[in-house]
Design a protein around this motif. Structure first.
Motif, short mmCIF file in Angstrom:
data_model
loop_
_atom_site.label_atom_id
_atom_site.label_comp_id
_atom_site.label_asym_id
_atom_site.label_seq_id
_atom_site.Cartn_x
_atom_site.Cartn_y
_atom_site.Cartn_z
N LYS A 1 6.50 0.77 2.96
CA LYS A 1 6.27 -0.21 4.41
C LYS A 1 4.95 -0.45 3.86
CE LYS A 1 8.25 -1.92 8.47
NZ LYS A 1 8.63 -2.69 7.94
N ASP B 1 4.30 -4.59 1.84
CA ASP B 1 5.25 -4.10 0.84
C ASP B 1 4.50 -3.16 -0.41
OD1 ASP B 1 6.42 -3.45 3.34
OD2 ASP B 1 8.05 -5.56 2.87
N ARG C 1 15.42 1.00 3.85
CA ARG C 1 15.33 -0.54 4.56
C ARG C 1 16.90 0.16 5.40
NH1 ARG C 1 10.81 -3.62 4.90
NH2 ARG C 1 9.27 -3.08 3.39
#
Length: 445
Positions: free
Chosen positions: A129, A104, A372
């Motif tokens: 990511k 990430d 996220r």
């Protein structure tokens, strides 16, 4: 002869330059990746010129990129929004060192080039990511998404364009990669057809009530310039015998007078054509005919008034504690949105929409990207409510926002609703320990 630097200094200087170089190239090569759901295009190869950051001390990289463009709809109509996914399958370079990279650290952006019936560029971006990448290993593929609105009918081609990789590892660095001979080969084609333009017609009334036989002024906007517009009373879902006509001016506006006699009237509409159509009309605008019939001898006339209220939102609390995750493992930090109550006491024809968006989660010297956070909405309607609540789709929330719940427009809308959502924050494995917080903002319209 010059002096030789001590071994420790030589080693330390090499490690830093290697880190910078790998960071610059960390996302310029790819391995296999499953394409997102939707209509996948054809893998295409094109020459690419990548320029590492100056701090890396590396020359430009000329190589070949393999990419694919997919869409969620290959047969859109004019006015539709098409979601585009640009996947770099194999990029123009690979990791040249033994240094492993953590998860990430890379955020890709780019563009997709449109051709044919519609031209221009679609801006796309991917999430921050990536899995850990061992030294000398192939880098994973990455995908970027964006949208465009179809403006013309016909065949529209989509070609992968330039892309840039932003890395956040020791330093914030960018590695732009440009198509050497643009445009790149066509990877996807959609065929657009004529669609029904969005109906933006609207009306307003000079008064919300009147005695039987009184006239009300009906004003309209965004009708077809020069069109004959029918003004009509409505009794619930049916048209009454009270009608009149007006003519829209060169700007699509009009003002006309409608005499309303029918005591069952609940609203007024305006439309183009021989009969009511939601696609070419506006309304109903609420209107009430006063009951002024004489009172028989020995009787008393009783009247009451139902007052329109407001559209409001309240919530059970203003904070949510998500579950903890372990450093080195990461994963889903879960919880539930505090119950939101929506009260629509306006008593008109308009529905409502409740949307939300979230900021990045800030913590001790680090942050967790807003993209996220995902949610699974749920909505319940109180019995007796004229409207029925519909929950939004489960998925990523992020900084751009998403719909939590909504009700449609109708002849008469309103009611009381409770809205909930399950929350899940995907925390990267090696996020520094500590407390992280973000702000979820709800907007009711």
């Amino acid at each position: 002869m010059g002096s030789t630097p001590p071994r420790s200094r030589r080693s330390r200087r090499w490690r830093w330059s290697a880190l910078f170089g790998v960071t610059a190239l960390a996302v310029t090569a790819g391995g296999a990746l499953a394409f997102p759901a939707g209509a996948a295009g054809t893998n295409v190869d094109f020459a690419t010129h990548c320029v590492p950051p100056a701090v890396a001390g590396l020359p430009p990289i000329d190589g070949t990129t393999t990419a694919n463009v997919s869409v969620d709809n290959v047969s859109p109509k004019v006015g539709d929004t098409v979601t585009v996914t640009y996947t770099v399958v194999t990029a123009a370079a690979s990791n040249p060192t033994d240094l492993a990279l953590p998860a990430d650290i890379m955020t890709p952006t780019g563009k997709v080039t449109l051709g044919g019936a519609q031209t221009g560029d679609v801006t796309v971006a991917g999430p921050k990511k990536n899995p850990p990448v061992p030294g000398k290993a192939a880098f994973p593929s990455f995908s970027m998404t964006g949208t465009f609105t179809v403006t013309k009918p016909g065949r529209i081609t989509l070609s992968p364009g330039d892309y840039n990789i932003h890395t956040s590892y020791i330093l914030e660095l960018d590695t732009p990669c440009a198509v050497t001979t643009p445009p790149a080969p066509v990877s996807q084609t959609v065929t657009a057809t004529d669609g029904t333009p969005a109906n933006t017609r609207a009306i307003s009334l000079s008064s919300a009530s009147g005695d039987p036989g009184a006239s009300v002024t009906v004003s309209g906007t965004n009708f077809t310039p020069g069109a004959t517009v029918t003004l009509a009373g409505r009794a619930g879902g049916n048209q009454t015998a009270d009608t009149a006509t007006a003519t829209a001016d060169a700007q699509g506006a009009f003002s006309g007078s409608l005499v309303v006699k029918d005591k069952t009237t609940t609203g007024v509409v305006a439309y183009e054509g021989g009969s009511w159509s939601a696609d070419k009309g506006a309304g109903p605008a609420a209107y009430v005919v006063n009951d002024n019939s004489p009172v028989p001898p020995g009787s008393q006339k009783l009247t009451t008034t139902v007052k329109a209220g407001t559209l409001s939102l309240s919530q059970a609390a203003d904070s949510v504690a998500l579950s903890a995750v372990d450093f080195g493992k990461g994963g889903a930090s879960t919880g539930a949105l505090r119950t939101v109550t929506v009260k629509d006491f306006r008593g008109g024809p308009a529905g409502w929409s409740l949307t939300g968006k979230v900021t990045d989660f800030s913590g001790p010297g680090a942050k967790i990207d807003a993209g996220r956070l995902s949610w699974t909405p749920a909505c319940a309607t109180r019995p007796g409510s004229p409207s029925t609540c519909k929950a939004g789709s489960a998925g990523t929330l992020g900084a751009t926002g998403a719909t939590l719940a909504q009700t449609p427009d109708g002849t008469l809308t309103g009611g009381e609703f409770t809205v909930d959502a399950g929350l899940s924050l995907d925390v990267p494995a090696f996020t520094p320990p500590g407390a992280y917080s973000g702000v979820l903002t709800l907007t009711l319209t």
